[in-house]
Design a protein around this motif. Structure first.
Motif, short mmCIF file in Angstrom:
data_model
loop_
_atom_site.label_atom_id
_atom_site.label_comp_id
_atom_site.label_asym_id
_atom_site.label_seq_id
_atom_site.Cartn_x
_atom_site.Cartn_y
_atom_site.Cartn_z
N LYS A 116 98.36 53.71 17.08
CA LYS A 116 97.85 52.34 17.04
C LYS A 116 98.91 51.38 16.50
O LYS A 116 99.13 50.31 17.06
CB LYS A 116 96.58 52.29 16.18
CG LYS A 116 95.95 50.92 16.05
CD LYS A 116 94.69 51.00 15.18
CE LYS A 116 93.94 49.70 15.17
NZ LYS A 116 94.41 48.74 14.21
N PHE A 126 101.68 50.89 19.09
CA PHE A 126 101.17 50.06 20.18
C PHE A 126 101.17 48.59 19.76
O PHE A 126 101.64 47.72 20.50
CB PHE A 126 99.75 50.51 20.57
CG PHE A 126 99.10 49.65 21.61
CD1 PHE A 126 99.34 49.90 22.96
CD2 PHE A 126 98.25 48.61 21.27
CE1 PHE A 126 98.74 49.11 23.94
CE2 PHE A 126 97.66 47.82 22.23
CZ PHE A 126 97.90 48.07 23.58
N GLU A 127 100.66 48.31 18.57
CA GLU A 127 100.62 46.93 18.08
C GLU A 127 102.03 46.38 17.84
O GLU A 127 102.28 45.20 18.06
CB GLU A 127 99.77 46.86 16.81
CG GLU A 127 98.30 47.05 17.13
CD GLU A 127 97.40 47.19 15.91
OE1 GLU A 127 97.92 47.27 14.77
OE2 GLU A 127 96.17 47.22 16.11
N THR A 151 103.24 45.37 21.30
CA THR A 151 102.55 44.22 21.89
C THR A 151 102.98 42.91 21.24
O THR A 151 102.77 41.85 21.81
CB THR A 151 101.01 44.35 21.84
OG1 THR A 151 100.60 44.57 20.51
CG2 THR A 151 100.54 45.48 22.73
N LYS A 204 98.10 46.19 29.47
CA LYS A 204 97.97 46.85 28.17
C LYS A 204 96.77 47.78 28.26
O LYS A 204 95.68 47.34 28.63
CB LYS A 204 97.70 45.84 27.05
CG LYS A 204 98.84 44.95 26.69
CD LYS A 204 98.46 44.13 25.45
CE LYS A 204 98.69 42.67 25.70
NZ LYS A 204 98.35 41.83 24.55
N GLN A 205 97.00 49.03 27.96
CA GLN A 205 95.90 50.00 27.90
C GLN A 205 95.86 50.44 26.44
O GLN A 205 96.75 51.16 25.99
CB GLN A 205 96.21 51.17 28.83
CG GLN A 205 95.05 52.07 29.11
CD GLN A 205 95.42 53.04 30.21
OE1 GLN A 205 95.85 52.65 31.29
NE2 GLN A 205 95.27 54.32 29.92
N GLU A 206 94.86 49.96 25.73
CA GLU A 206 94.86 50.03 24.28
C GLU A 206 95.32 51.37 23.71
O GLU A 206 94.76 52.42 24.00
CB GLU A 206 93.50 49.68 23.72
CG GLU A 206 93.59 49.28 22.26
CD GLU A 206 92.48 48.36 21.85
OE1 GLU A 206 91.43 48.87 21.42
OE2 GLU A 206 92.66 47.14 21.98
N PHE A 207 96.37 51.27 22.93
CA PHE A 207 97.00 52.31 22.13
C PHE A 207 97.82 53.34 22.90
O PHE A 207 98.55 54.10 22.28
CB PHE A 207 96.00 53.01 21.21
CG PHE A 207 95.18 52.07 20.38
CD1 PHE A 207 95.73 50.92 19.84
CD2 PHE A 207 93.85 52.32 20.15
CE1 PHE A 207 94.97 50.03 19.07
CE2 PHE A 207 93.07 51.45 19.38
CZ PHE A 207 93.64 50.31 18.85
N ASP A 208 97.74 53.40 24.24
CA ASP A 208 98.56 54.43 24.88
C ASP A 208 99.47 53.98 26.03
O ASP A 208 100.25 54.78 26.53
CB ASP A 208 97.71 55.62 25.32
CG ASP A 208 96.64 55.29 26.33
OD1 ASP A 208 96.63 54.16 26.85
OD2 ASP A 208 95.81 56.17 26.59
N ILE A 221 101.74 50.37 27.69
CA ILE A 221 102.10 48.96 27.84
C ILE A 221 103.05 48.87 29.02
O ILE A 221 104.02 49.64 29.10
CB ILE A 221 102.80 48.41 26.58
CG1 ILE A 221 101.87 48.50 25.38
CG2 ILE A 221 103.27 46.97 26.81
CD1 ILE A 221 102.54 48.22 24.07
#
Length: 129
Positions: free
Chosen positions: A15, A18-19, A22, A62-66, A68
Motif C-alpha cells: 500500500k 503504491f501510494e 501515485t 490505477k488498480q489499487e495497491f497492485d 499503476i
C-alpha cells in the motif's frame, strides 16, 4: 517492443509503495542521475535525460495497491510503463516494471538498450528507498 525489469524487493508495504508511486513528484527520487528536467503537472510529469528529448508521462490506470500504468501523453510516441506491485510481507513488497512500446523496427533498435537501462535504474533506485 516489450521490456521488463527483474522483480525487485522494496522495503515498503504494498500500500505504501503504491501510494508513493501515485504521488508523481516521488518519481524524481527514482530517476537516473543524468536527469536534466523533472516537473509534475497534475496527473502527469515531464522529464528529460541529458541528450534526450522531453517525455511526458500520464497516469492511465490505477488498480489499487497492485498496478499503476503510465502512458505517453503524446500520440507521436505510443508506449506504456506499468508498475506491478505484490505484497511479500506486511512491510515489504515486490515490484516489476513492464515497458510496452509501438515503434518501427529502426526506432526500436535505437531505443531498446537506453530504455532497458532506464527502467532498470528506476527499479534499482526504488529498492534503495
Amino acid at each position: 517492443m516489450n521490456l521488463e525489469t527483474k522483480k525487485t524487493v522494496i522495503n515498503k508495504s504494498q500500500k505504501d509503495f503504491f501510494e508513493f508511486l501515485t504521488d508523481l513528484s516521488n518519481f524524481k527520487q527514482l530517476m537516473p542521475e543524468n536527469t536534466d528536467k523533472f516537473e509534475v503537472d497534475g496527473e502527469s510529469f515531464i522529464f528529460s535525460l541529458k541528450g534526450m528529448p522531453e517525455i511526458r508521462l500520464v497516469i492511465k490506470e490505477k488498480q489499487e495497491f497492485d498496478k499503476i500504468v503510465l502512458g505517453a501523453a503524446s500520440s507521436k510516441l505510443n508506449f506504456s510503463l506499468t508498475a506491478l506491485i505484490s505484497q511479500v510481507t506486511e512491510t515489504s513488497c515486490e515490484t516489476q516494471l513492464l515497458f510496452n512500446g509501438d515503434f518501427n523496427p529502426m526506432m526500436a533498435m535505437m531505443v531498446k538498450s537506453p530504455l532497458q537501462k532506464f527502467i532498470d535504474t528506476l527499479t534499482e533506485n526504488a529498492s534503495k528507498l
